[in-house]
Design a protein around this motif. Structure first.
Motif, PDB file in Angstrom:
ATOM      1  N   GLY A 104      37.761 -23.317 -42.137  1.00  0.00           N
ATOM      2  CA  GLY A 104      38.293 -21.966 -42.072  1.00  0.00           C
ATOM      3  C   GLY A 104      37.186 -20.940 -41.962  1.00  0.00           C
ATOM      4  N   CYS A 105      37.599 -19.709 -41.789  1.00  0.00           N
ATOM      5  CA  CYS A 105      36.634 -18.620 -41.591  1.00  0.00           C
ATOM      6  C   CYS A 105      36.815 -17.571 -42.686  1.00  0.00           C
ATOM      7  N   THR A 106      36.103 -16.475 -42.542  1.00  0.00           N
ATOM      8  CA  THR A 106      36.153 -15.436 -43.571  1.00  0.00           C
ATOM      9  C   THR A 106      37.540 -14.829 -43.708  1.00  0.00           C
ATOM     10  N   SER A 107      38.266 -14.712 -42.610  1.00  0.00           N
ATOM     11  CA  SER A 107      39.614 -14.140 -42.729  1.00  0.00           C
ATOM     12  C   SER A 107      40.562 -15.115 -43.406  1.00  0.00           C
ATOM     13  N   GLY A 108      40.496 -16.382 -43.033  1.00  0.00           N
ATOM     14  CA  GLY A 108      41.383 -17.369 -43.657  1.00  0.00           C
ATOM     15  C   GLY A 108      41.090 -17.568 -45.127  1.00  0.00           C
ATOM     16  N   HIS A 109      39.814 -17.751 -45.465  1.00  0.00           N
ATOM     17  CA  HIS A 109      39.438 -17.974 -46.861  1.00  0.00           C
ATOM     18  C   HIS A 109      39.346 -16.667 -47.639  1.00  0.00           C
ATOM     19  N   GLY A 110      38.615 -15.700 -47.084  1.00  0.00           N
ATOM     20  CA  GLY A 110      38.320 -14.464 -47.812  1.00  0.00           C
ATOM     21  C   GLY A 110      39.511 -13.559 -48.030  1.00  0.00           C
ATOM     22  N   ILE A 111      40.405 -13.510 -47.073  1.00  0.00           N
ATOM     23  CA  ILE A 111      41.567 -12.623 -47.215  1.00  0.00           C
ATOM     24  C   ILE A 111      42.780 -13.403 -47.704  1.00  0.00           C
ATOM     25  N   CYS A 112      43.163 -14.409 -46.942  1.00  0.00           N
ATOM     26  CA  CYS A 112      44.388 -15.135 -47.268  1.00  0.00           C
ATOM     27  C   CYS A 112      44.204 -16.129 -48.413  1.00  0.00           C
ATOM     28  N   GLY A 113      43.098 -16.860 -48.396  1.00  0.00           N
ATOM     29  CA  GLY A 113      42.873 -17.860 -49.441  1.00  0.00           C
ATOM     30  C   GLY A 113      42.694 -17.248 -50.816  1.00  0.00           C
ATOM     31  N   LEU A 114      41.896 -16.177 -50.889  1.00  0.00           N
ATOM     32  CA  LEU A 114      41.707 -15.516 -52.185  1.00  0.00           C
ATOM     33  C   LEU A 114      43.006 -14.900 -52.689  1.00  0.00           C
ATOM     34  N   ALA A 115      43.811 -14.370 -51.776  1.00  0.00           N
ATOM     35  CA  ALA A 115      45.095 -13.784 -52.178  1.00  0.00           C
ATOM     36  C   ALA A 115      46.036 -14.846 -52.741  1.00  0.00           C
ATOM     37  N   ARG A 116      45.874 -16.091 -52.280  1.00  0.00           N
ATOM     38  CA  ARG A 116      46.697 -17.194 -52.790  1.00  0.00           C
ATOM     39  C   ARG A 116      46.047 -17.894 -53.973  1.00  0.00           C
ATOM     40  N   ARG A 117      44.921 -17.347 -54.453  1.00  0.00           N
ATOM     41  CA  ARG A 117      44.175 -17.874 -55.601  1.00  0.00           C
ATOM     42  C   ARG A 117      43.690 -19.305 -55.379  1.00  0.00           C
ATOM     43  N   SER A 118      43.221 -19.572 -54.160  1.00  0.00           N
ATOM     44  CA  SER A 118      42.700 -20.889 -53.820  1.00  0.00           C
ATOM     45  C   SER A 118      41.256 -21.009 -54.295  1.00  0.00           C
ATOM     46  N   PHE A 119      40.981 -21.999 -55.130  1.00  0.00           N
ATOM     47  CA  PHE A 119      39.616 -22.219 -55.610  1.00  0.00           C
ATOM     48  C   PHE A 119      38.693 -22.586 -54.453  1.00  0.00           C
ATOM     49  N   ARG A 120      39.191 -23.412 -53.530  1.00  0.00           N
ATOM     50  CA  ARG A 120      38.407 -23.807 -52.366  1.00  0.00           C
ATOM     51  C   ARG A 120      38.016 -22.585 -51.547  1.00  0.00           C
ATOM     52  N   SER A 121      38.925 -21.624 -51.414  1.00  0.00           N
ATOM     53  CA  SER A 121      38.617 -20.404 -50.676  1.00  0.00           C
ATOM     54  C   SER A 121      37.614 -19.534 -51.421  1.00  0.00           C
ATOM     55  N   LEU A 122      37.686 -19.532 -52.749  1.00  0.00           N
ATOM     56  CA  LEU A 122      36.707 -18.789 -53.542  1.00  0.00           C
ATOM     57  C   LEU A 122      35.306 -19.349 -53.308  1.00  0.00           C
ATOM     58  N   VAL A 123      35.177 -20.673 -53.354  1.00  0.00           N
ATOM     59  CA  VAL A 123      33.879 -21.312 -53.124  1.00  0.00           C
ATOM     60  C   VAL A 123      33.399 -21.009 -51.700  1.00  0.00           C
ATOM     61  N   ALA A 124      34.275 -21.151 -50.717  1.00  0.00           N
ATOM     62  CA  ALA A 124      33.900 -20.892 -49.325  1.00  0.00           C
ATOM     63  C   ALA A 124      33.451 -19.445 -49.142  1.00  0.00           C
ATOM     64  N   THR A 125      34.178 -18.501 -49.725  1.00  0.00           N
ATOM     65  CA  THR A 125      33.829 -17.085 -49.589  1.00  0.00           C
ATOM     66  C   THR A 125      32.496 -16.780 -50.253  1.00  0.00           C
TER      67      THR A 125
END
Length: 146
Positions: A104-125
């Motif tokens: 994923g990219c910054t929009s998928g992880h940083g915007i959508c993933g963080l909004a869904r409280r995804s730990f994986r997205s937090l690490v990626a961001t």
């Protein structure tokens, strides 16, 4: 450091519109608004859902063009790259490879993933941000770029 063209209201409006578009896409299509995934689905379609992907990508470009044409942009007349075509192509390929490796990219992880409280997205961001900081340091202080 000097902040030039600080525009909090347009930034707030832009952020709200990005959040709204991500929510609408999730609500109506059940899809995450990750730009690399959307673009990748046009290049390598999985489910035959190309039309909405193309409309989404066209909307990104048209939105920027309209913003500029309506004269509400904060004084940005043109953007000039600081590297040649080879550098831009290499940068694009590296971003694409990084998006694939990071699933994923910054929009998928940083915007959508963080909004869904995804730990994986937090690490990626956090990795995206750390990499950006290191890159700026290298370019500005070691290589001597602007």
């Amino acid at each position: 450091m000097e902040i030039i063209n600080f525009t909090p209201y347009s930034a707030l409006l832009g952020g709200a519109l990005i959040g709204l578009s991500a929510a609408v896409l999730l609500l109506f299509k059940g899809r995450i608004a990750g730009i690399s995934g959307i673009a990748g689905g046009v290049i390598l379609p999985e489910k035959g859902d190309i039309p909405w992907r193309i409309l989404f990508l066209v909307g990104l470009v048209v939105g920027g063009v309209l913003y500029q044409l309506l004269g509400i942009s904060p004084g940005v007349e043109s953007i000039q790259p600081v590297t040649g075509k080879v550098g831009l192509i290499l940068a694009g390929l590296l971003v694409g490879i990084g998006s694939a490796l990071g699933t994923g990219c910054t929009s998928g992880h940083g915007i959508c993933g963080l909004a869904r409280r995804s730990f994986r997205s937090l690490v990626a961001t956090l990795i995206f941000m750390l990499t950006a900081m290191i890159t700026v340091f290298i370019v500005r202080h070691l290589v001597g770029g602007a």
